[in-house]
Design a protein around this motif. Sequence first.
Motif, PDB file in Angstrom:
ATOM      1  N   SER A 113      -7.394   1.670  -5.814  1.00  0.00           N
ATOM      2  CA  SER A 113      -7.237   0.950  -4.565  1.00  0.00           C
ATOM      3  C   SER A 113      -8.551   0.645  -3.871  1.00  0.00           C
ATOM      4  N   TYR A 171       0.863  -1.187   0.000  1.00  0.00           N
ATOM      5  CA  TYR A 171       0.000   0.000   0.000  1.00  0.00           C
ATOM      6  C   TYR A 171       0.902   1.241   0.000  1.00  0.00           C
ATOM      7  N   GLU A 221      -6.064   2.145   1.632  1.00  0.00           N
ATOM      8  CA  GLU A 221      -5.228   2.673   0.560  1.00  0.00           C
ATOM      9  C   GLU A 221      -6.067   3.510  -0.404  1.00  0.00           C
TER      10      GLU A 221
END
Length: 449
Positions: free
Chosen positions: A430, A89, A434
């Motif tokens: 995402s 991430y 994230e």
Amino acid sequence: MKRRSFIQKTGIAGLGVALSPLACAKTKALDTEFLILGGGLSGLYLAYLLEKEGRDYILLEGSNRVGGRMFTRKDINRDVGGKGIGDGYAEVMSLVQELHTEMIDITEYMNSPTAIYKDGQLHTTWDGPEPNPRMLQFRAFGKEKQLGSLDEWYKRPELDEAYSKVLKRNGLSETEIDLVNISANYNDVRETSAMNAYHSSAFRKYNTSKRILNFKGGTASFIESLVKKLEKPVLKNKMVVSIDDSGDSVSVTCEDGTSYKSKKVISTMPFSTLREVKMNASFNSKQEKAIQNLNYTKITQIHLTHSSPFWEEDGSPAAMWTDTPLERVMNLSSHKDEKQIACWVNGKGTAFFDKMSEKEVAEYTIKKMNEIRPASTGKIEYLGMQNWGKYKYNKGAYAEFGVGQAAWFEDMIKPASNIHFAGEHTAHMSRGMEAAAESAKRVFFELIN
């Protein structure tokens, strides 16, 4: 074509209605350059980025705490929101490093064994003649050709169909599709778009994560560290009730009667709550549809504590998939040597508990657990519950696109004159935390360029 819109609850009215309560407001000087609505991860991260750039802002949070859906319930000492992140991430991990946040690697026991309770029988491992009910959706969806990139999900309208249709053409019966609703993290696989599954699968495949991490001390430790980095305080208990974009500036009024004026407003509020705000603003038609109709997944967690490890007594894993209203019993601990047990109920299944008082939820859960796991009798107690569907600041755990709604995405995240949109529901690539951070970075560049 853009038009002036006044949105409240489920209605959209014209210009005259929109301006009537606001036209007599006394003109005031700007309070700030940027006004951020929502003190979850996306709002906090955006504030952090703006401060590093030396820009002025005010951050308003509707509740009495910060963190949004990253929520450590200190009254029960449990994380009840997002907690797991991958080491790939990019945005969240950069913050973790800058804040020197301690992490716990939980990769090795993320896929620990799960017992199955079906048709009145507890299976330590699945040994029934039918396919494992817990794995039905993965077996069926795995037959589909997957996406080739993280941001392809909203660009493939031919894939935008009910998730149940995908599962059915890959061999699942209607009865099996009913069972998938227990495992799938959606409101109802017969209503949700398959785009959500394609996006989730692509994110798992392409986000480059090799390890799964939790925050040491809970997500609160991370959020508190981020807040301490900010020079300006987050203004809490500022529930937004109206937004008025005059064209030259934007005025925001809160439930407590305070108002703020800025050049730009950035809403990180979920559309599930933004749709209840009175708004005089220029939205495109797809933004209007999205604000009014974008779905959010309902999740109810029922947290339990135990006096002794009952799973050792009956020889079955602590975690359990069930065909009862408790749905899934999970181990949410970040440590190998402890078990944080919680019943995890998704989507339409939450309606079973929504009609109960908390006392009734507690009594039912203990009784049902004792029934399906006799070894738990006298060894478990109710700790607390988190009902995200009823939590007024979110009204759902995360955005879930219904059939046809992904076609709104590109237009729904565009700036609407002086109003910008961030939050996990606005991320191109995402998911989860994230996504929240990715969206903040995108809006940051919209604002400073």
